[in-house]
Enzyme design. Structure first.
Site, mmCIF file in Angstrom:
data_model
loop_
_atom_site.group_PDB
_atom_site.id
_atom_site.type_symbol
_atom_site.label_atom_id
_atom_site.label_comp_id
_atom_site.label_asym_id
_atom_site.label_seq_id
_atom_site.Cartn_x
_atom_site.Cartn_y
_atom_site.Cartn_z
ATOM 1 N N CYS B 139 0.812 -1.218 0.000
ATOM 2 C CA CYS B 139 0.000 0.000 0.000
ATOM 3 C C CYS B 139 0.848 1.271 0.000
ATOM 4 C CB CYS B 139 -0.974 -0.030 1.166
ATOM 5 S SG CYS B 139 -2.183 -1.357 0.948
ATOM 6 N N HIS B 272 -0.758 8.086 6.511
ATOM 7 C CA HIS B 272 -1.376 6.918 5.875
ATOM 8 C C HIS B 272 -2.770 6.736 6.482
ATOM 9 C CE1 HIS B 272 -1.268 3.366 3.461
ATOM 10 N NE2 HIS B 272 -1.317 2.522 4.467
ATOM 11 N N HIS B 307 -9.343 3.421 1.518
ATOM 12 C CA HIS B 307 -7.947 3.035 1.340
ATOM 13 C C HIS B 307 -7.774 2.555 -0.107
ATOM 14 C CE1 HIS B 307 -4.003 1.712 1.676
ATOM 15 N NE2 HIS B 307 -4.065 0.903 2.720
#
Lengths: 217, 381
Positions: B139, B272, B307
């Protein structure tokens, strides 16, 4: 100058590194764990096949470079690697299993290998590599691009040591790159920038090392 | 030899807020969320029924979800991408929907999901015909991809690199995150006391990275500069971040050192901020360690766009640059009561910031991967 200070590979049923050359393990396609891993690798058997091969080749390369490793001390080592099929085998395994379960529950331990960077991450976790971790797939020049990218990371002070290489169905080959004043005369390894010329497969790596060990760089 | 500076000269994105950085930034700034009930596939037995999806996409059609998103980004609205541009495609699962189709009903081929196929399509769509490669770092894929592009420019390997990032909400990834118990049963609430996990989102973005010299020569308006980056690994666990945050701290310190930037120059932190208990706590621990007593405005966009996995870093980069331009740190969407560890750092409200300062961006991913970028508006020489 950035030099290759270690090479490890698994190929054609054999394994090896630059200083010791080719060997075969009669028991397995992979080397005996004692020749690769400096301390117990607890969950090695649960890794997916690609991660197992990658960890072994990285371990051989680090040992070849005479890098001391300990389970209690992480090091500023980074890893850049590639595989032309990405994580395809693990993708199929995960999703087929999910379908077979009636599309109600996936299995986490299969899902984690559906990232192409996961085999590299398994190596980083076991060997304690705190440096950059990156999967980078350049189909035209897999070895050249991984080694060049890793060299640039050393030049940019991202890590003092980088491991770079390729894992494929037929095996894996990884290089340890470090700054050096001159190539290590003990293993006749060329500077990293030149060493990848003409190398496009794992077989090329093995043939080149055997040739260098026989005739010199 | 002087180091070439890497600048972003053109960019675009598509998220659940629609096409363009403008619509995404405005949506986030208003505090509204793009997360909705998901109707793309059955989620009854999974741990969440929510996702942040792009409107108008069709699932399991011939064109994959990411292809549908990307086609929209290269529709001729902006200057054509130079044909000598190198191309970096950053993704985690790319066209995994093609593999799903094949395994579910035999209507595709599994090898079609190989990201190299998508790379070829993106090259044709965008017109970037230079050297192409796929980069993946879980990610943190697109922040690492942007670092790679900037490194290529700085090292003189290329003076023009197109970084493209994309990932989609598919049954494959959704069930996978569910299997790891990573999903919140309600829309993600990053940094909230009651956060329970992440919400999967989808999106695509691109950034054209050039050397400062070529950008000037070709008359591009510079959107921002990638001043420094740092990549690291926790070397700790495959799915969980290190609770000590040492990997993230290392990445941040490397990025700030490379950017020659001090604590006083950082105006905002684009975290994040997935909304999982451990990620958000680990990040706050890292920020506290690096910035000490100085609380800098922190936000996460993932309560809004979800996300977006491999696309997250690039989308967040463009949003951070926009935040600098506006002189405002975004609110964290869905935040109600900040967790103790985030108190004073995050906010439900937009906050004024110094737009001449820099932004710090962080991403993390499976395998313990960390990426940090230092971004700024163009300040010239």
């Amino acid at each position: 100058m950035i030099c290759i200070s270690g090479i490890g590979w698994i190929f054609d049923g054999k394994y090896g590194c630059a200083r010791t050359g080719h060997k075969r393990n009669a028991e397995s396609d992979l080397p005996p764990s004692g020749e690769v891993f400096p301390y117990p690798f607890k969950n090695f058997g649960r890794l997916d096949p690609q991660s197992r091969v990658t960890c072994c080749a990285v371990g051989l390369a680090l040992r070849d470079a005479r890098i001391e490793l300990s389970p209690n001390q992480k090091k500023a080592i980074g890893i850049v690697g590639t595989c032309s099929s990405g994580s395809l085998a693990s993708d199929i395994k995960y999703f087929r299993d999910y379908i077979d379960s009636g599309r109600t529950l996936g299995r986490g331990h299969l899902f984690i290998y559906t990232l192409p960077s996961s085999p590299l991450a398994e190596a980083a976790v076991y060997f304690g590599c705190l440096g950059p971790l990156l999967y980078i797939d350049d189909r035209q020049d897999p070895f050249g691009t991984t080694v060049r990218t890793a060299s640039e990371m050393i030049r940019a002070s991202e890590a003092g040591t980088m491991v770079a290489g390729v894992t494929e169905e037929e095996g894996a080959a990884y290089f340890v790159l470090q700054k050096a004043k001159q190539p290590d005369p003990g293993c006749h390894i060329l500077p990293a920038d030149q060493a990848m010329i003409g190398i496009s497969t794992i077989g090329d790596v093995v043939a080149r090392v055997i040739d260098i060990n026989k005739h010199g760089a | 030899m002087p180091v070439m500076r890497a600048v972003i000269v053109q960019s675009d994105m598509i998220t659940s807020y629609g096409r363009g950085t403008d619509s995404c930034w405005k949506g986030l700034h208003s505090g509204s969320s793009g997360i909705r009930k998901l109707g793309r596939f059955r989620t009854n037995s999974l741990h969440s029924g929510y996702a942040s999806t792009v409107g108008g996409l069709t699932y399991h059609e011939d064109a994959s979800l990411v292809e549908q998103m990307l086609i929209g980004l290269f529709d001729g609205k902006y200057r054509p991408i130079p044909d000598d541009a190198s191309l970096i495609l950053a993704t985690t699962k790319g066209e995994i929907h093609l593999l799903e189709k094949e395994l579910l009903d035999g209507s595709s081929v599994v090898s079609g999901s190989n990201p190299q196929r998508l790379l070829e399509k993106v090259s044709v769509m965008s017109g970037a015909m230079g050297k192409g490669m796929v980069s993946s770092a879980a990610c943190a894929s697109s922040s690492a991809g942007l670092a790679l592009a900037s490194s290529m420019v700085q090292a003189g390997r290329s003076d023009c690199v197109l970084t493209v990032a994309c990932d989609a909400v598919t049954e494959f990834v959704f069930s996978g995150f569910s299997s790891l118990m990573a999903l919140d049963s309600v829309p993600a609430r990053p940094f909230d006391k009651d956060r329970g996990g992440l919400t999967v989102g989808e999106g695509a973005a691109y950034a054209l990275v050039m050397s400062e010299e070529r950008a000037a020569r070709e008359g591009y308006e510079i959107e921002g500069e990638v001043k420094g980056w740092g990549l690291s690994d926790d070397a700790n666990h495959m799915t969980g971040p290190s609770r000590e945050s040492e990997g993230l701290i290392l990445a941040i310190k490397k990025a700030m050192k490379a950017a020659d930037t001090g604590i006083s120059d950082i105006a905002l932190i684009s975290a994040h901020g997935t909304g999982t208990i451990y990620n958000d706590a680990m990040e706050m621990k890292g920020f506290s360690a690096v910035f000490g007593g100085k609380q800098i405005p922190v936000y996460s966009v993932k309560g809004g766009v979800g996300h977006t996995m491999g696309a997250a870093g690039l989308i967040e980069t463009l949003i951070a640059l926009r935040s600098l331009k506006e002189g405002k740190a975004l609110p964290t969407v869905n935040l109600v009561v900040p967790d103790d560890c985030a108190e004073g750092w995050v906010s439900r409200e937009s906050r004024p910031i110094c737009s001449e300062c820099s932004a710090l961006l962080t991403n993390a991913g499976f395998g313990g991967i960390n990426a940090a970028l230092v971004l700024s508006r163009w300040r010239g020489k």
